[in-house]
Design a protein around this motif. Structure first.
Motif, short mmCIF file in Angstrom:
data_model
loop_
_atom_site.label_atom_id
_atom_site.label_comp_id
_atom_site.label_asym_id
_atom_site.label_seq_id
_atom_site.Cartn_x
_atom_site.Cartn_y
_atom_site.Cartn_z
N GLY A 106 48.09 54.72 38.64
CA GLY A 106 49.06 55.50 39.39
C GLY A 106 50.44 54.90 39.55
O GLY A 106 51.41 55.62 39.77
N HIS A 107 50.56 53.56 39.41
CA HIS A 107 51.80 52.94 39.89
C HIS A 107 53.02 53.12 38.98
O HIS A 107 54.13 52.78 39.38
N HIS A 108 52.83 53.67 37.79
CA HIS A 108 53.98 54.04 36.95
C HIS A 108 54.28 55.54 37.03
O HIS A 108 55.04 56.06 36.22
N VAL A 143 49.41 43.84 42.73
CA VAL A 143 49.15 42.60 42.00
C VAL A 143 48.90 42.84 40.50
O VAL A 143 48.53 41.93 39.78
N ASP A 144 49.09 44.07 40.07
CA ASP A 144 49.05 44.37 38.64
C ASP A 144 50.30 43.73 38.02
O ASP A 144 51.40 43.87 38.57
N PRO A 145 50.16 43.01 36.90
CA PRO A 145 51.33 42.30 36.37
C PRO A 145 52.48 43.19 35.89
O PRO A 145 53.59 42.70 35.68
N HIS A 146 52.23 44.48 35.75
CA HIS A 146 53.32 45.39 35.38
C HIS A 146 54.01 45.88 36.64
O HIS A 146 53.36 46.17 37.65
N PHE A 147 55.32 46.00 36.58
CA PHE A 147 56.11 46.39 37.75
C PHE A 147 55.75 47.81 38.21
O PHE A 147 55.73 48.74 37.40
N HIS A 219 43.34 44.26 36.93
CA HIS A 219 42.77 42.99 36.42
C HIS A 219 43.27 42.72 35.00
O HIS A 219 42.74 41.85 34.31
N ASP A 220 44.30 43.46 34.58
CA ASP A 220 44.99 43.10 33.33
C ASP A 220 45.74 41.78 33.53
O ASP A 220 46.34 41.25 32.59
N SER A 221 45.67 41.22 34.75
CA SER A 221 46.22 39.90 35.04
C SER A 221 45.33 38.76 34.53
O SER A 221 45.75 37.61 34.53
N SER A 257 43.54 49.52 39.13
CA SER A 257 44.72 49.84 38.33
C SER A 257 44.47 49.38 36.89
O SER A 257 43.44 49.71 36.31
N GLY A 258 45.41 48.60 36.30
CA GLY A 258 45.28 48.24 34.89
C GLY A 258 44.09 47.34 34.60
O GLY A 258 43.49 46.74 35.49
N GLY A 259 43.79 47.21 33.30
CA GLY A 259 42.71 46.35 32.85
C GLY A 259 41.83 47.07 31.85
O GLY A 259 41.51 48.25 32.04
ZN LIG Z 1 49.19 46.65 34.47
#
Ligand SMILES: [Zn+2]
Length: 282
Positions: A106-108, A143-147, A219-221, A257-259
């Motif tokens: 959702g964050h983008h 905390v997802d590494p993408h802004f 967790h794409d971090s 979120s991502g991952g």
């Molecule tokens: Zn991400």
């Protein structure tokens, strides 16, 4: 009160965004085998789609029209509904903490556009809903590494939403008037650098009086996953513990979120949920 409410739907694994969906079923199966879900303190609920009229309040008419022909529209509505359901249970005092599975992120997603596996802004839609039932002030820790540009689009002028973005980028920007905090961690940031940045970000929020906190949990971090951080398994329960302590007895909702990595999701999702349930170390 239930300790953790988990919202889930099998369609996240079947029809979720192609990069994100493979991790869903194996991580959920691992969670169910872990013994954490006891039907009492930790329970799973079947997600329902977010009501369209609420999603329409968050996004522009043009964006809603574009989504009508998108193959991910249905699963994106279900993802937003999963987050909303999780947050409602926390806000109503039925659960102390919650973990929302999703099939799209959702964050983008901004009001009028989206990119990066995101379609509807699940957290922004959920905040609209929580404001309908009387809550006003929220903490978002991304905390997802993408802004989290979409979330920022929604809340950049809203000082009642304290938005922390830990992202892989450079420099720090604090807008304390409008409560927007961006903390760039250089590419490949490891556990200690990440956790130290998170700690100082949470300190910034210490005097902010909020009712519910959201963690945009990508967790794409992880070092094996596709994002720009270089974390190992050890970082995730420590991160969750730090956030649990900062949030205290206010509601806390983790939003997936991502991952993409199956083995990462299989580890970190049950680990985070065990922290939310107060059962870490296991
Ligand atoms: Zn991400």
């Amino acid at each position: 009160m239930m300790l953790v409410a988990i919202t889930y739907h099998e369609d996240f694994g079947k029809h979720g965004f192609s990069v994100l969906k493979e991790r869903i079923r194996p991580s959920f199966e691992n969670l169910m085998e872990s013994g954490l879900v006891d039907g009492e303190n930790v329970q799973v609920f079947k997600a329902r789609p977010a009501p369209l009229e609420l999603v329409e309040k968050a996004h522009t008419v043009a964006h809603m029209a574009n989504m009508k022909s998108d193959p991910y529209e249905k699963v994106a509505l279900l993802s937003a509904g999963s987050v909303m359901m999780a947050a409602e249970m926390v806000a109503e005092g039925r659960a102390r903490n919650a973990f929302a599975y999703t099939g799209t992120a959702g964050h983008h997603a901004s009001r009028g556009s989206c990119w990066g596996f995101c379609y509807f802004n699940d957290v922004a839609i959920t905040i609209l809903r929580l404001r309908e039932i009387g809550l006003q002030r929220f903490l978002i820790v991304d905390v997802d590494p993408h802004f989290g540009d979409g979330t920022r689009d929604f809340f950049k002028d809203d000082a009642d939403v304290f938005h922390i973005n830990l992202h892989s980028g450079s420099g720090e920007e604090h807008d304390s008037l409008r409560n927007n905090y961006d903390i760039g961690l250089s590419f490949g940031a490891g556990n200690e650098r990440f956790l130290a940045a998170l700690k100082s970000a949470l300190e910034l929020a210490r005097d902010f009086d909020f009712q519910t906190a959201f963690v945009i949990f990508g967790h794409d971090s992880h070092q094996d996953d596709y994002g720009g951080f270089d974390l190992t398994f050890e970082a995730y329960p420590r991160m969750a513990q730090m956030i649990v302590e900062a949030v205290g007895d206010r509601g806390l909702v983790f939003v997936l979120s991502g991952g993409s990595c199956v083995h990462v999701a299989e580890h970190v999702i049950p680990d985070v949920i065990s922290v939310l349930a107060g059962r870490w170390p296991a």
